[in-house]
Design a protein around this motif. Sequence first.
Motif, PDB file in Angstrom:
ATOM      1  N   SER A   1    -108.944 -17.971  15.353  1.00 39.72           N
ATOM      2  CA  SER A   1    -110.277 -17.747  15.659  1.00 39.72           C
ATOM      3  C   SER A   1    -110.971 -18.503  16.727  1.00 39.72           C
ATOM      4  CB  SER A   1    -111.327 -17.680  14.297  1.00 39.72           C
ATOM      5  OG  SER A   1    -112.691 -17.307  14.601  1.00 39.72           O
ATOM      6  N   VAL A   2    -110.908 -19.771  16.598  1.00 36.17           N
ATOM      7  CA  VAL A   2    -111.645 -20.708  17.523  1.00 36.17           C
ATOM      8  C   VAL A   2    -110.996 -20.457  19.031  1.00 36.17           C
ATOM      9  CG1 VAL A   2    -111.479 -23.273  18.138  1.00 36.17           C
ATOM     10  CG2 VAL A   2    -112.122 -22.654  15.523  1.00 36.17           C
ATOM     11  N   VAL A   3    -109.598 -20.417  19.155  1.00 35.38           N
ATOM     12  CA  VAL A   3    -109.045 -20.441  20.492  1.00 35.38           C
ATOM     13  C   VAL A   3    -109.518 -19.324  21.191  1.00 35.38           C
ATOM     14  CG1 VAL A   3    -107.387 -22.207  19.826  1.00 35.38           C
ATOM     15  CG2 VAL A   3    -106.668 -19.759  19.741  1.00 35.38           C
ATOM     16  N   LYS A   4    -109.696 -18.259  20.615  1.00 29.94           N
ATOM     17  CA  LYS A   4    -110.142 -17.047  21.348  1.00 29.94           C
ATOM     18  C   LYS A   4    -111.480 -16.729  21.478  1.00 29.94           C
ATOM     19  CE  LYS A   4    -110.051 -13.665  17.364  1.00 29.94           C
ATOM     20  NZ  LYS A   4    -109.337 -12.346  16.927  1.00 29.94           N
ATOM     21  N   THR A   5    -112.357 -17.812  21.310  1.00 30.76           N
ATOM     22  CA  THR A   5    -113.750 -17.803  21.333  1.00 30.76           C
ATOM     23  C   THR A   5    -114.315 -17.870  22.778  1.00 30.76           C
ATOM     24  OG1 THR A   5    -113.936 -18.176  18.981  1.00 30.76           O
ATOM     25  CG2 THR A   5    -116.194 -18.435  20.352  1.00 30.76           C
ATOM     26  N   PRO A   6    -115.185 -17.331  23.252  1.00 35.02           N
ATOM     27  CA  PRO A   6    -115.445 -17.482  24.791  1.00 35.02           C
ATOM     28  C   PRO A   6    -116.560 -18.693  24.794  1.00 35.02           C
ATOM     29  CG  PRO A   6    -115.390 -15.301  24.363  1.00 35.02           C
ATOM     30  CD  PRO A   6    -115.045 -15.899  23.067  1.00 35.02           C
ATOM     31  N   LYS A   7    -117.503 -18.830  23.712  1.00 35.03           N
ATOM     32  CA  LYS A   7    -118.624 -19.827  23.739  1.00 35.03           C
ATOM     33  C   LYS A   7    -118.918 -19.877  22.177  1.00 35.03           C
ATOM     34  CE  LYS A   7    -122.849 -18.472  24.880  1.00 35.03           C
ATOM     35  NZ  LYS A   7    -124.079 -18.025  25.744  1.00 35.03           N
ATOM     36  N   ARG A   8    -119.192 -21.260  22.125  1.00 35.86           N
ATOM     37  CA  ARG A   8    -119.546 -21.621  20.737  1.00 35.86           C
ATOM     38  C   ARG A   8    -120.948 -22.224  20.798  1.00 35.86           C
ATOM     39  NH1 ARG A   8    -118.929 -21.092  15.136  1.00 35.86           N
ATOM     40  NH2 ARG A   8    -119.398 -22.842  13.975  1.00 35.86           N
ATOM     41  N   VAL A   9    -121.845 -21.572  20.031  1.00 34.80           N
ATOM     42  CA  VAL A   9    -123.547 -22.385  20.120  1.00 34.80           C
ATOM     43  C   VAL A   9    -123.591 -23.054  18.909  1.00 34.80           C
ATOM     44  CG1 VAL A   9    -125.728 -22.053  20.317  1.00 34.80           C
ATOM     45  CG2 VAL A   9    -124.236 -20.803  21.672  1.00 34.80           C
TER      46      VAL A   9
ATOM     47  N   ASP B   1    -109.815 -19.223  31.245  1.00 35.27           N
ATOM     48  CA  ASP B   1    -109.808 -17.776  31.777  1.00 35.27           C
ATOM     49  C   ASP B   1    -109.088 -16.848  31.530  1.00 35.27           C
ATOM     50  OD1 ASP B   1    -111.909 -19.563  33.005  1.00 35.27           O
ATOM     51  OD2 ASP B   1    -111.153 -19.643  35.184  1.00 35.27           O
ATOM     52  N   LEU B   2    -107.997 -16.773  30.918  1.00 28.14           N
ATOM     53  CA  LEU B   2    -107.080 -15.836  30.609  1.00 28.14           C
ATOM     54  C   LEU B   2    -107.653 -15.076  29.465  1.00 28.14           C
ATOM     55  CD1 LEU B   2    -104.365 -14.859  31.775  1.00 28.14           C
ATOM     56  CD2 LEU B   2    -103.325 -15.797  29.869  1.00 28.14           C
ATOM     57  N   LEU B   3    -108.822 -15.273  28.684  1.00 24.33           N
ATOM     58  CA  LEU B   3    -109.483 -14.566  27.650  1.00 24.33           C
ATOM     59  C   LEU B   3    -110.134 -13.351  28.336  1.00 24.33           C
ATOM     60  CD1 LEU B   3    -111.258 -17.428  25.628  1.00 24.33           C
ATOM     61  CD2 LEU B   3    -108.971 -16.105  25.118  1.00 24.33           C
ATOM     62  N   ASP B   4    -110.463 -13.427  29.580  1.00 21.87           N
ATOM     63  CA  ASP B   4    -111.037 -12.417  30.323  1.00 21.87           C
ATOM     64  C   ASP B   4    -110.015 -11.121  30.559  1.00 21.87           C
ATOM     65  OD1 ASP B   4    -113.544 -13.869  30.588  1.00 21.87           O
ATOM     66  OD2 ASP B   4    -113.061 -14.645  32.638  1.00 21.87           O
ATOM     67  N   ASP B   5    -108.962 -11.368  30.474  1.00 21.55           N
ATOM     68  CA  ASP B   5    -107.761 -10.545  30.441  1.00 21.55           C
ATOM     69  C   ASP B   5    -107.050 -10.202  29.206  1.00 21.55           C
ATOM     70  OD1 ASP B   5    -107.714 -10.297  33.511  1.00 21.55           O
ATOM     71  OD2 ASP B   5    -107.160 -12.485  33.382  1.00 21.55           O
ATOM     72  N   GLY B   6    -107.804 -10.501  28.239  1.00 19.82           N
ATOM     73  CA  GLY B   6    -107.423  -9.868  26.945  1.00 19.82           C
ATOM     74  C   GLY B   6    -106.536 -10.756  26.234  1.00 19.82           C
TER      75      GLY B   6
ATOM     76  N   SER C   1    -102.700 -25.809  40.641  1.00 16.74           N
ATOM     77  CA  SER C   1    -104.230 -25.877  40.624  1.00 16.74           C
ATOM     78  C   SER C   1    -104.769 -24.805  39.254  1.00 16.74           C
ATOM     79  CB  SER C   1    -104.731 -24.932  41.888  1.00 16.74           C
ATOM     80  OG  SER C   1    -104.128 -23.660  41.876  1.00 16.74           O
ATOM     81  N   ASP C   2    -105.963 -25.085  38.984  1.00 18.73           N
ATOM     82  CA  ASP C   2    -106.639 -24.453  38.084  1.00 18.73           C
ATOM     83  C   ASP C   2    -106.346 -22.897  38.183  1.00 18.73           C
ATOM     84  OD1 ASP C   2    -108.298 -23.962  35.722  1.00 18.73           O
ATOM     85  OD2 ASP C   2    -109.791 -23.317  37.281  1.00 18.73           O
TER      86      ASP C   2
END
Length: 311
Positions: free
Chosen positions: A208-216, A233-238, A274-275
């Motif tokens: 659950s943690v590693v697929k979270t884009p942002k944690r507030v 950034d690969l989260l943006d591609d599913g 590179s990144d």
Amino acid sequence: MRNGVIIALAAALVTAGAAAAPAQAAPTHAAPATTTPTQAAPTKTRQAPSVTAREAYLVDTMDGTVQFAKRESRRVPVASLTKVMTAYVVRREARLDDVVTITKADVRYATAGGAATAGLRAGERLTVRDLLYGLMLPSGADAAHALAERYGPGTAKFVAKMNDAAQALGLRDTRYANADGMPSKAYSTARDQATLALAALRDPVIASVVKTPKRVVGKSALHRGHVWRNTNDLLDDGAVGLKTGFTNQAGYCLSFAAVRGGRTYVGVVLGERSDKARFATARKLLDWVSEGAASEGATGGVAEGAGVTLP
């Protein structure tokens, strides 16, 4: 990596993209098997993609077949991919609601080494649950140090637990020297990191943690407010995880998991230039294996000829 390990761990993922509810109890894990992953016979002439990373590895978790391998067994530094093992050990030592006090040493360790941080300050008190986000999303070395000091107790004992866990998982070419991946004599391989990724993803909290884009994390009487954004950034591609890493010694690294065509793939890219390139390489590998499966008319099987080993 062992074929039995891949299949046993992958079976627990079920659907990698499904939401995983946090749990207090740490799950148990299957013992490593002794068989090796299978290499699909290259009977077709489909060209393998050109990969600029120094090491790369891609596995179909459904049946353990190696889809792509480039210097997968070479021992190299893996930078902050180390934190995947840190999270794995913490989940076996701590309760999510445990409260950890951040010390000056935790903050000083991260800033002195020029590492990525979660922006923690001495005196803050955060739960293990929150610190796991601070560890994995912004790749906080301050969070890693705080967790290691608490659950070693002490960094040296915590690193010993990391190496014990690596041995239990069958990671024969992995050795840890710290909890964060800062330059050291530590090493691992793309193949070992893929096995670790599968083990980590089997834990519902880590998944659950590693697929979270942002944690507030809202401000409280115990700590100030924090906003942590995932560096993957690969989260943006599913993708459904997992972890980025970088040092001058290791280059740009990425451990990732993604679903393509109903199948879950786990991959590792090490020593990229590179990144941007590390994510491009991961996408290239995932697109290649997906296109191969489609071209062979696969309906749940891997593409014939997809298993490729490069020198």
